[in-house]
Design an enzyme around this catalytic site. Structure first.
Site, mmCIF file in Angstrom:
data_model
loop_
_atom_site.group_PDB
_atom_site.id
_atom_site.type_symbol
_atom_site.label_atom_id
_atom_site.label_comp_id
_atom_site.label_asym_id
_atom_site.label_seq_id
_atom_site.Cartn_x
_atom_site.Cartn_y
_atom_site.Cartn_z
ATOM 1 C CE LYS A 132 49.756 88.281 22.103
ATOM 2 N NZ LYS A 132 50.620 89.347 21.658
ATOM 3 C CG PHE A 163 61.565 57.696 31.889
ATOM 4 C CD1 PHE A 163 61.568 56.743 30.892
ATOM 5 C CD2 PHE A 163 62.778 58.289 32.247
ATOM 6 C CE1 PHE A 163 62.747 56.368 30.259
ATOM 7 C CE2 PHE A 163 63.960 57.940 31.621
ATOM 8 C CZ PHE A 163 63.954 56.977 30.637
ATOM 9 C CE LYS A 183 51.288 56.786 35.382
ATOM 10 N NZ LYS A 183 51.498 57.966 34.554
ATOM 11 C CE LYS A 201 54.243 59.165 38.914
ATOM 12 N NZ LYS A 201 55.171 60.243 38.678
ATOM 13 C CG ASN A 233 57.227 69.235 30.030
ATOM 14 O OD1 ASN A 233 58.286 68.963 29.498
ATOM 15 N ND2 ASN A 233 56.096 68.614 29.708
ATOM 16 C CG ASP A 256 50.146 65.043 34.576
ATOM 17 O OD1 ASP A 256 50.117 63.975 33.924
ATOM 18 O OD2 ASP A 256 51.060 65.332 35.369
HETATM 19 O O1 PMT Z 1 63.832 65.300 27.792
HETATM 20 P P1 PMT Z 1 64.976 65.555 28.748
HETATM 21 O O2 PMT Z 1 65.297 67.023 28.884
HETATM 22 O O3 PMT Z 1 66.179 64.722 28.432
HETATM 23 O O4 PMT Z 1 64.477 65.141 30.223
HETATM 24 C C1 PMT Z 1 64.280 63.786 30.527
HETATM 25 C C2 PMT Z 1 63.038 63.604 31.407
HETATM 26 C C3 PMT Z 1 63.259 64.265 32.746
HETATM 27 C C4 PMT Z 1 61.800 64.217 30.736
HETATM 28 C C5 PMT Z 1 62.846 62.040 31.565
HETATM 29 O O5 PMT Z 1 63.965 61.503 32.187
HETATM 30 C C6 PMT Z 1 61.588 61.722 32.376
HETATM 31 O O6 PMT Z 1 61.609 61.645 33.582
HETATM 32 N N1 PMT Z 1 60.452 61.504 31.670
HETATM 33 C C7 PMT Z 1 59.120 61.288 32.306
HETATM 34 C C8 PMT Z 1 58.469 62.603 32.621
HETATM 35 C C9 PMT Z 1 57.094 62.450 33.217
HETATM 36 O O7 PMT Z 1 56.143 62.831 32.595
HETATM 37 O O8 PMT Z 1 57.069 61.798 34.381
HETATM 38 P P2 PMT Z 1 55.711 61.533 35.227
HETATM 39 O O9 PMT Z 1 56.216 60.974 36.490
HETATM 40 O O10 PMT Z 1 54.874 62.746 35.246
HETATM 41 O O11 PMT Z 1 54.959 60.440 34.395
HETATM 42 C C10 PMT Z 1 55.148 59.041 34.610
HETATM 43 C C11 PMT Z 1 55.076 58.281 33.301
HETATM 44 O O12 PMT Z 1 53.751 58.399 32.768
HETATM 45 C C12 PMT Z 1 56.004 58.817 32.228
HETATM 46 O O13 PMT Z 1 56.526 57.708 31.525
HETATM 47 C C13 PMT Z 1 55.108 59.649 31.320
HETATM 48 O O14 PMT Z 1 55.534 59.613 29.975
HETATM 49 C C14 PMT Z 1 53.756 58.940 31.478
HETATM 50 N N2 PMT Z 1 52.594 59.843 31.371
HETATM 51 C C15 PMT Z 1 52.380 60.848 32.271
HETATM 52 C C16 PMT Z 1 51.249 61.608 32.185
HETATM 53 C C17 PMT Z 1 50.313 61.365 31.177
HETATM 54 N N3 PMT Z 1 49.212 62.096 31.055
HETATM 55 N N4 PMT Z 1 50.533 60.379 30.296
HETATM 56 C C18 PMT Z 1 51.643 59.609 30.395
HETATM 57 O O15 PMT Z 1 51.855 58.704 29.568
#
Ligand code: PMT
Length: 400
Positions: free
Chosen positions: A289, A323, A341, A337, A210, A279
């Protein structure tokens, strides 16, 4: 961290003592009060007058010629300062300190001073490796003296090797870190930060990834370390330099990130999960490859573990910050969330908004809490976002 700090600098007669003039200047510019004590050998290399002009204070170097500022100078200086630094620390002063010898103004000041001490050894590589010096440094370490590792590179004796006095900026940063650990408002907290994006291998050369640059998570980790926290940064691949004073655990896949987080989870007071986690992962990683023979290619994906959700389920004492990267329904999706979570706070960002989200130096966040309250600080640098989150972490965790 250096603002208003009282620092006594002992300068000994190593060739590198000219660099300490710049160090003193940097410390004064950072708001520290500096007093210089020189060995006689140091005065042969750099004039005390220069240190006096740069520090803006009298320089002590003669046991027998009093300095009007201090009464019983060697005792008063040690009492006055918050920290005593010896730079460069020659084999001679290291030997004196380890052996309890006090035969000039600097060594008596060091002996009379009961404040923390940092020494910066600098000498020829063979001298540094000499068993007597190694033994003396070990003694000083056991006596609680902090030893800043010397650098490696070109030495005045004409060889390349270990024993260089670190650059003034690096010594200043070391002193900054010392005061952060002692006085920072996050001292005594251990914080796990995740950053960057995870990658899921398709074959040996391709992956699902990503757009995360790691900037958000690294800003938080740097802020936390600067404020005195013990920081563990679990990071997906990024182009960013490893932050100073942070334990960096590099990972690639979501499973690796999960394993790293679980290893330290019990020991931390707070978790800030800024990482963008994949995810899904390919059901199978191709051993070779994949060749482009077919018109289309289908890759089966399996769901990855949700790291944050697992941490939420295992939560005992940790303050858990997630986040949410959203492109629509920011508040509703982020609030869901928080519940799903078991979070104590979520930092929601609309990653389609200009100045927010991936790769930018700024972010626009909304902080959501389990009681439904929301804070909306507006556009900020990622550093400021980090500090805002950390203010809340500080208030919700106790110093240990
Ligand atoms: O790295 P940068 O370029 O500075 O960009 C910052 C950012 C956009 C990545 C950051 O601000 C941000 O939003 N990070 C969270 C990205 C994310 O995965 O969001 P989500 O809404 O998909 O996930 C929610 C939360 O669950 C997040 O804290 C994530 O770390 C966590 N997660 C998600 C999926 C997963 N399988 N395991 C997780 O722990």
């Amino acid at each position: 961290m250096l603002e208003g700090k009282k620092i006594a600098i002992g300068v000994t007669g190593g060739i590198a003592c000219y660099k300490v003039v710049t160090l003193v200047s940097r410390l004064v510019q950072a708001g520290a009060e500096v007093r210089v004590v020189m060995s006689e050998a140091a005065t042969k290399l750099v004039s005390p007058l220069l240190f006096k002009e740069i520090s803006g204070a009298p320089v002590a170097y003669d046991m027998w010629r009093g300095n009007d500022e201090f009464n019983v100078e060697h005792v008063a200086l040690g009492r006055w300062c918050d920290l005593m630094v010896v730079a460069p620390a020659t084999a001679n002063i290291i030997g004196k300190m380890a052996g309890g010898i006090a035969d000039d103004l600097l060594s008596t000041t060091l002996m009379a001073c009961d404040k923390p001490k940092i020494i910066c050894p600098a000498m020829n590589t063979n001298m540094l490796n000499n068993p007597a010096v190694v033994r003396n440094l070990e003694t000083l370490r056991r006596d609680g003296i902090l030893i800043m590792p010397s650098g490696a590179g070109y030495l005045a004796c004409g060889i390349n090797g270990a024993g260089r006095l670190p650059e003034p900026e690096d010594i200043k940063a070391y002193l900054d870190d010392f005061f952060a650990k002692r006085d920072g408002d996050l001292r005594g907290r251990r914080i796990l930060v995740t950053a960057g994006g995870t990658r899921e291998a398709i074959d040996p050369v391709r992956f699902i990834g990503n757009r995360s640059s790691g900037k958000m998570g690294y800003a938080i980790a740097c802020d936390a370390a600067r404020r005195g926290a013990d920081v563990i940064l679990v990071s997906g691949p990024t182009a960013l330099a490893a932050p100073r004073n942070v334990t960096l655990i590099p990972v690639e896949s979501t499973q690796e990130m999960l394993d790293a987080c679980l290893t330290v989870y019990d020991s931390v007071d707070a978790v800030i999960k800024a990482a963008a986690v994949a995810d899904y992962r390919p059901h199978e990683k191709a051993a070779q490859k994949i060749k482009k023979n077919e018109e289309s290619l289908t890759i089966d994906l399996d769901k990855n573990p949700d790291i944050l959700k697992l941490l939420g389920e295992k939560k005992t004492h940790q303050f858990l910050v997630g986040f949410a990267a959203e492109t629509q329904n920011l508040i509703a999706n982020a609030a869901a969330k928080v519940q799903k979570k078991h979070l104590d706070m979520i930092v929601a960002n609309d990653v389609t908004a200009p100045g927010a989200g991936f790769s930018t130096d700024t972010n626009i966040v909304k902080l959501l809490f389990p009681d439904g309250s929301i804070k909306e600080p507006g556009l900020m640098s990622k550093e400021d976002v980090g500090n805002l989150i950390l203010d809340i972490v500080r208030d919700q965790t106790a110093e240990k």
